[in-house]
Design an enzyme around this catalytic site. Structure first.
Site, PDB file in Angstrom:
ATOM      1  N   LYS A  67       0.764  -1.235  -0.074  1.00  0.00           N
ATOM      2  CA  LYS A  67      -0.061  -0.163  -0.006  1.00  0.00           C
ATOM      3  C   LYS A  67       0.808   1.190   0.228  1.00  0.00           C
ATOM      4  O   LYS A  67       0.668   2.385  -0.721  1.00  0.00           O
ATOM      5  CB  LYS A  67      -0.981  -0.109   1.089  1.00  0.00           C
ATOM      6  CG  LYS A  67      -2.167  -1.121   1.126  1.00  0.00           C
ATOM      7  CD  LYS A  67      -2.954  -1.170   2.049  1.00  0.00           C
ATOM      8  CE  LYS A  67      -4.044  -2.217   2.121  1.00  0.00           C
ATOM      9  NZ  LYS A  67      -5.097  -2.278   3.202  1.00  0.00           N
ATOM     10  N   ASP A 103      -9.916   2.292   2.617  1.00  0.00           N
ATOM     11  CA  ASP A 103      -9.943   1.499   3.818  1.00  0.00           C
ATOM     12  C   ASP A 103     -10.606   2.180   4.976  1.00  0.00           C
ATOM     13  O   ASP A 103     -11.523   1.420   5.689  1.00  0.00           O
ATOM     14  CB  ASP A 103      -8.510   1.162   4.227  1.00  0.00           C
ATOM     15  CG  ASP A 103      -7.736  -0.090   3.332  1.00  0.00           C
ATOM     16  OD1 ASP A 103      -8.624  -0.847   2.852  1.00  0.00           O
ATOM     17  OD2 ASP A 103      -6.502  -0.036   3.555  1.00  0.00           O
TER      18      ASP A 103
END
Length: 282
Positions: A67, A103
């Site tokens: 990420k 997220d």
């Protein structure tokens, strides 16, 4: 017309539920797409991503441990991705990758809408400072928590995340070994791999828990078992794994790519019913 290509990148990635989730969303809305899982070690990620783009890839999700690397590869990033310093959703525009992070929005939506929990004014403890923690920290602050204490085994990572959030009055870093001295919390979020697969389980001071504590693991299935077992034994009022977060963050990405938000409840219920103990987290 060729079918639109999407993928999830991670290492390892064979466990990923993302292809199943996005296929379900596409079927629900009558959208034709191809969504696959691509294993890419960090050293190979940039090359694999460019190969995917060259083969017509329009968008990608990114999971552990890529990420933060994905953030560095983007020509443009959203505000929430910049606050996180991590990207989990990539979109190909004008020959460049644009990055977002869904997220945190996915976590908050699951907790507040699906679980019916109020996050406002809670004192929160965030365990971890990697890509997953970076994704959820800004959203927790935006959801109205009173304070965010970040603890990581590498303290410099916790310091860096606290500094990046830019809210020194509400977001602080502390040392892992000092958790006994931190008091109690109404929200504990596990974004680490602590206790996972090492045979020792998850361990933390019971003094962290009070009568209102909500314990959340951003992982799900086997990866969440140790933390959730600790949370239940500690007497946490609510205990939640990361499956709902996974489905909701996927819905955010799907809407970003296709301009329409899928219904998530049926997909979540089907995953939970089919696999009571799922493999690991995206």
């Amino acid at each position: 017309m060729s079918t639109a290509r999407y993928a999830v990148f991670g290492h390892p990635i064979s466990h990923s539920l993302s292809p199943r989730i996005h296929s379900a969303f596409a079927h629900q809305l009558g959208i034709a797409l191809e969504y696959t899982a691509i294993d890419a070690a960090p050293v190979d990620f940039a090359t694999a991503l460019e190969r995917f783009a060259g083969e017509g890839g329009r968008g990608a999700n990114v999971t552990l441990p890529l990420k933060e690397a994905a953030f560095a590869l983007c020509a443009r990033t959203s505000d929430r991705a910049r606050r996180a310093g991590a990207v989990n959703t990539l979109t190909r525009n004008d020959g460049q990758w644009h990055g977002d992070n869904t997220d945190g929005a996915g976590l908050v939506r699951d907790l507040t809408s699906r679980q019916g929990l109020d996050l406002r004014a809670r004192r929160a403890l965030l365990l971890g400072a990697g890509g997953a923690a970076r994704g959820v920290a800004p959203a927790l602050l935006d959801a109205g928590i009173a304070e965010l204490v970040i603890v990581n085994r590498s303290p410099e990572r916790a310091d860096a995340l606290a500094d990046a959030l830019g809210e020194p009055e509400r977001a602080h870093s502390r040392y892992w070994q000092d958790m006994r001295d931190l008091g109690d919390f109404e929200l504990i979020v596990n974004a680490t791999s602590a206790g996972r697969g090492d045979g020792n389980g998850f361990s933390a001071p019971l003094s962290l828990v009070n009568s209102r504590t909500l314990a959340v693991d951003v992982n799900y299935g086997e990866a969440a078992i140790d933390f959730l077992a600790w949370a239940r034994a500690a007497g946490c009022h609510d205990v939640v794994d990361g499956l709902g977060m996974l489905v909701e963050q996927a819905a955010e990405a799907f809407e970003h790519w296709h301009g329409v938000r899928p219904q998530t409840d049926a997909v979540y219920a089907a995953l939970r019913e089919r696999d009571p103990v799922l493999v690991t987290a995206d």
